[in-house]
Design an enzyme around this catalytic site. Structure first.
Site, PDB file in Angstrom:
ATOM      1  N   LEU A  20       0.800  -1.221   0.000  1.00  0.00           N
ATOM      2  CA  LEU A  20       0.000   0.000   0.000  1.00  0.00           C
ATOM      3  C   LEU A  20       0.836   1.276   0.000  1.00  0.00           C
ATOM      4  O   LEU A  20       0.374   2.326  -0.410  1.00  0.00           O
ATOM      5  CB  LEU A  20      -0.900   0.033   1.237  1.00  0.00           C
ATOM      6  CG  LEU A  20      -2.264  -0.631   1.143  1.00  0.00           C
ATOM      7  CD1 LEU A  20      -2.964  -0.523   2.481  1.00  0.00           C
ATOM      8  CD2 LEU A  20      -3.092   0.021   0.063  1.00  0.00           C
ATOM      9  N   LYS A  22       3.089   1.786   3.014  1.00  0.00           N
ATOM     10  CA  LYS A  22       3.403   2.128   4.406  1.00  0.00           C
ATOM     11  C   LYS A  22       4.806   2.710   4.506  1.00  0.00           C
ATOM     12  O   LYS A  22       5.054   3.608   5.312  1.00  0.00           O
ATOM     13  CB  LYS A  22       3.303   0.892   5.307  1.00  0.00           C
ATOM     14  CG  LYS A  22       1.929   0.298   5.456  1.00  0.00           C
ATOM     15  CD  LYS A  22       1.873  -0.718   6.591  1.00  0.00           C
ATOM     16  CE  LYS A  22       2.957  -1.781   6.522  1.00  0.00           C
ATOM     17  NZ  LYS A  22       2.852  -2.649   5.321  1.00  0.00           N
ATOM     18  N   GLY A  23       5.731   2.159   3.693  1.00  0.00           N
ATOM     19  CA  GLY A  23       7.102   2.658   3.729  1.00  0.00           C
ATOM     20  C   GLY A  23       7.190   4.108   3.302  1.00  0.00           C
ATOM     21  O   GLY A  23       7.902   4.912   3.922  1.00  0.00           O
ATOM     22  N   ASP A  76      12.475  -0.571   2.364  1.00  0.00           N
ATOM     23  CA  ASP A  76      11.877   0.635   2.933  1.00  0.00           C
ATOM     24  C   ASP A  76      12.906   1.521   3.622  1.00  0.00           C
ATOM     25  O   ASP A  76      12.724   2.746   3.689  1.00  0.00           O
ATOM     26  CB  ASP A  76      10.758   0.269   3.914  1.00  0.00           C
ATOM     27  CG  ASP A  76       9.477  -0.126   3.200  1.00  0.00           C
ATOM     28  OD1 ASP A  76       9.187   0.458   2.134  1.00  0.00           O
ATOM     29  OD2 ASP A  76       8.766  -1.022   3.680  1.00  0.00           O
ATOM     30  N   LYS A 192     -15.696  -0.263   2.667  1.00  0.00           N
ATOM     31  CA  LYS A 192     -15.857  -1.469   3.487  1.00  0.00           C
ATOM     32  C   LYS A 192     -14.535  -2.202   3.756  1.00  0.00           C
ATOM     33  O   LYS A 192     -14.299  -2.636   4.895  1.00  0.00           O
ATOM     34  CB  LYS A 192     -16.853  -2.418   2.822  1.00  0.00           C
ATOM     35  CG  LYS A 192     -17.262  -3.601   3.691  1.00  0.00           C
ATOM     36  CD  LYS A 192     -17.997  -3.145   4.953  1.00  0.00           C
ATOM     37  CE  LYS A 192     -19.371  -2.586   4.615  1.00  0.00           C
ATOM     38  NZ  LYS A 192     -20.123  -2.183   5.829  1.00  0.00           N
ATOM     39  N   CYS A 387      28.205  -3.106  -9.495  1.00  0.00           N
ATOM     40  CA  CYS A 387      28.560  -4.386  -8.880  1.00  0.00           C
ATOM     41  C   CYS A 387      28.628  -5.476  -9.953  1.00  0.00           C
ATOM     42  O   CYS A 387      29.629  -5.611 -10.637  1.00  0.00           O
ATOM     43  CB  CYS A 387      27.563  -4.722  -7.777  1.00  0.00           C
ATOM     44  SG  CYS A 387      28.064  -6.106  -6.725  1.00  0.00           S
ATOM     45  N   GLY A 389      27.209  -5.469 -12.757  1.00  0.00           N
ATOM     46  CA  GLY A 389      27.371  -4.781 -14.030  1.00  0.00           C
ATOM     47  C   GLY A 389      28.814  -4.413 -14.308  1.00  0.00           C
ATOM     48  O   GLY A 389      29.256  -4.394 -15.469  1.00  0.00           O
ATOM     49  N   MET A 390      29.576  -4.113 -13.267  1.00  0.00           N
ATOM     50  CA  MET A 390      31.012  -3.854 -13.417  1.00  0.00           C
ATOM     51  C   MET A 390      31.735  -5.135 -13.785  1.00  0.00           C
ATOM     52  O   MET A 390      32.631  -5.162 -14.645  1.00  0.00           O
ATOM     53  CB  MET A 390      31.562  -3.278 -12.109  1.00  0.00           C
ATOM     54  CG  MET A 390      33.080  -3.137 -12.058  1.00  0.00           C
ATOM     55  SD  MET A 390      33.865  -4.609 -11.329  1.00  0.00           S
ATOM     56  CE  MET A 390      35.378  -3.926 -10.722  1.00  0.00           C
ATOM     57  N   HIS A 516      27.839  -0.075  -4.557  1.00  0.00           N
ATOM     58  CA  HIS A 516      26.437   0.225  -4.851  1.00  0.00           C
ATOM     59  C   HIS A 516      26.167   1.702  -4.520  1.00  0.00           C
ATOM     60  O   HIS A 516      25.549   2.014  -3.492  1.00  0.00           O
ATOM     61  CB  HIS A 516      25.510  -0.671  -4.026  1.00  0.00           C
ATOM     62  CG  HIS A 516      25.489  -2.093  -4.474  1.00  0.00           C
ATOM     63  ND1 HIS A 516      24.640  -2.559  -5.454  1.00  0.00           N
ATOM     64  CD2 HIS A 516      26.237  -3.154  -4.085  1.00  0.00           C
ATOM     65  CE1 HIS A 516      24.850  -3.848  -5.647  1.00  0.00           C
ATOM     66  NE2 HIS A 516      25.810  -4.242  -4.833  1.00  0.00           N
ATOM     67  N   GLU A 518      24.041   3.599  -5.608  1.00  0.00           N
ATOM     68  CA  GLU A 518      22.610   3.909  -5.574  1.00  0.00           C
ATOM     69  C   GLU A 518      22.075   4.024  -4.152  1.00  0.00           C
ATOM     70  O   GLU A 518      21.061   4.690  -3.913  1.00  0.00           O
ATOM     71  CB  GLU A 518      21.811   2.849  -6.345  1.00  0.00           C
ATOM     72  CG  GLU A 518      21.813   1.454  -5.763  1.00  0.00           C
ATOM     73  CD  GLU A 518      22.929   0.560  -6.284  1.00  0.00           C
ATOM     74  OE1 GLU A 518      22.794  -0.683  -6.205  1.00  0.00           O
ATOM     75  OE2 GLU A 518      23.952   1.105  -6.763  1.00  0.00           O
TER      76      GLU A 518
END
Length: 555
Positions: A20, A22-23, A76, A192, A387, A389-390, A516, A518
């Site tokens: 949903l 929540k994170g 999260d 509901k 990673c 990918g390298m 990483h 990212e």
């Protein structure tokens, strides 16, 4: 009676369905309170018996996020860090596996003094203790309970929430997130399912203080009144979280409805000024950016049945978005299954502005990734390898430029003729002992960048720290022959032994990193390596490209 001093707790639960948001809700609340000057600390409570997220299938559970101190966590925590720009640690993530392991270890050490150890009492108190531990140095702890209300496996987490409300009544508020569907055949929002979710929560002894309704559209007054009546709340305690163009709009949507003020009022926090100007500027920039930047994400963790999911690479995806917005472009991401490249070739990649090959494990689909790296190297298409990918980029170069026929990673071919990527020495011993959990090279490590390299120019400094998660590495026995063939070793570990980054000399942008990066990108602070890649993909900047590639680059 004076109110008890101490940190405040906001407990976020969910109902009806998983996924949903929540994170995002937890991250948004943390951002909104931080924007008012409060010190916040989010924590994720997972119900799984896994000790951490490291051994979970990414297609089923989503990305494994890694903290500076090497904790493998649920995705999260990445959202928490991106929204708040606060580096988190293992104290911000707990699982049922951790909790039960600790309780059993304590029992074996006679820590309970000979009494019967029971889940209802002792496991619940351990959960509460971990939540309180996340409060060190914080004024407000935002607790996300995994799963949905009514599930058997997370009942003790909800019991911990109930007890905390009982014991710290004026310091705890409960925010419940529920789904409000609009069935296509009916065309009307139905409340509901959310009502039944609240009923499940009440059955656990918890009365929510606020309700956030997730839906395609905003909630009208009529339904707010209906939900409020059922939940024993006021209509002003019901908030809408409708679908928006970007997750980064969610904090503003909630704040504009008064959620931040209501939380501050209910928790009796001291008044403070709002500072959401940078965030509003970000959202404005996202909405006003039109020129596309087409990026291919070449991976193998997209498919689940008949559906394609993004969760396996969520940090990479968000980092690419941050970078695209930073260079004034609208990110258009394309999921390219590496196994399809193996079958059909890399022609699809020619339509893209750039190519990213993210992390991964095993041998499935790697030849497709190697073909993607070959296409990028030969065509001048900007490429970023993360990673795995390298490693694929290194194998491709070894085979097709350095002439090392049969070059491979021992992860895919243990008897490779030229193991240019091999298992780390300490990791080999762990694998022989089947020591898989939490045993990789994990967490933040410093690396030294080669002066004048594309990588050094991207970062703009000689030393950086990045987070890692890997067992296999560049085989330094092949370093000399690969460098002689033209591969640039652009960064090494501080001791100079581990090759951390490689790049192709003269290419507009072909960089691979064992780390990483990212995990450290933020919407307000895009990661410099991703920004450099995005700039190259716009064909606006390629300072080190040779005339051969520059001609292709400037077409």
């Amino acid at each position: 009676m004076p109110k008890a001093a101490g940190p405040k707790f906001i407990i976020v639960s969910g109902g009806v369905i998983s996924g949903l948001g929540k994170g995002i809700t937890t991250a948004s609340i943390a951002l909104l309170l931080k924007s008012r000057g409060y010190k916040v600390s989010p924590i994720k409570c997972d119900m799984y018996l896994n000790v951490d997220a490291g051994t979970m299938n990414p297609t089923e559970h989503g990305e494994v996020f890694v903290t500076d101190d090497g904790m493998e966590t649920d995705q999260d925590l990445g959202h928490y860090e991106r929204f708040t720009d606060i580096p988190l640690s293992r104290v911000n993530y707990t699982t049922a596996g951790q909790v039960y392991s600790t309780v059993i270890a304590k029992e074996r050490a006679f820590a309970y003094g000979g009494k019967c150890v029971e889940a209802f009492y002792d496991v619940t108190e351990e959960i509460i203790g971990r939540i309180k531990a996340a409060a060190q140095g914080a004024e407000v702890v935002i607790v996300e309970l995994g799963g949905t209300a009514g599930e058997h496996q997370n009942v003790l987490y909800f019991e911990a929430a109930r007890r905390m409300k009982l014991k710290y009544r004026d310091r705890v508020v409960h925010v419940h997130v529920g789904y409000l569907p609009v069935p296509g055949s009916i065309g009307e929002m139905k409340s509901k399912p959310l009502q039944q979710s609240i009923q499940n929560l009440n059955a656990l002894g918890i009365q929510p203080d606020f309700i956030i309704g997730r839906s395609e559209k905003s909630i009208d007054r009529k339904r707010k009144e209906k939900i409020a009546l059922f939940a024993n709340l006021e209509p002003d305690d019901i908030f809408a979280n409708p679908d928006v163009g970007s997750i980064y709009e969610v904090p503003l949507v909630l704040d504009e409805q008064g959620l931040t003020d209501r939380l501050i009022e209910r928790l009796e926090l001291p008044k403070s000024k709002k500072d959401l100007v940078p965030w509003r500027s970000l959202v404005g920039k996202i909405k006003s950016t039109d020129a596309p930047l087409k990026i291919a994400l070449v991976g193998k963790y997209f498919g689940t049945g008949d559906f394609t999911l993004e969760d396996s690479y969520v940090s990479v995806i968000e980092s690419l978005k941050h970078a695209a917005w930073a260079v004034g472009r609208k990110p258009e991401l394309f999921w390219v299954d590496s196994e399809k490249i193996e079958r059909d070739g890399p022609a699809k990649l020619a339509e893209m502005d750039g190519i990213v090959v993210p992390g991964g494990f095993g041998d499935r689909g790697i030849e497709g990734m190697i073909l993607a790296a070959k296409f990028a190297r030969e065509s001048g298409k900007p490429y970023l390898g993360l990673c795995y990918g390298m490693q694929m980029m290194t194998i491709e170069f070894a085979r097709n430029v350095a002439g090392l026929v049969g070059a491979n990673t021992t992860e895919a071919d243990p008897k490779a003729r030229h193991p240019v990527i091999h298992v780390m020495a300490d990791q080999e011993k762990k694998l022989l002992k089947l020591d898989y959990g939490g045993s990789m090279r994990l967490g933040a490590y410093e690396m030294a960048l080669k002066p004048g390299s594309m990588s050094a120019r991207s970062y703009g400094k000689p030393k950086v720290s990045e987070r890692h998660r890997h067992r296999y590495e560049f085989n330094s026995d092949y370093r000399r022959v690969l460098e002689k063939a033209g591969l640039v070793v652009a960064a090494t570990s501080q001791v100079g032994k581990l090759v951390e980054m490689v790049e192709i000399a003269g290419h507009p942008f072909m960089v691979g990193t064992q780390a990483h990066p990212e995990f450290k990108s933020r919407p307000l602070k895009p990661h410099p390596l991703f920004v450099a890649f995005a700039k190259a993909a716009t064909r606006e900047e390629s300072p080190l490209a040779t005339p051969k590639f520059q001609a292709i680059f400037s077409d």
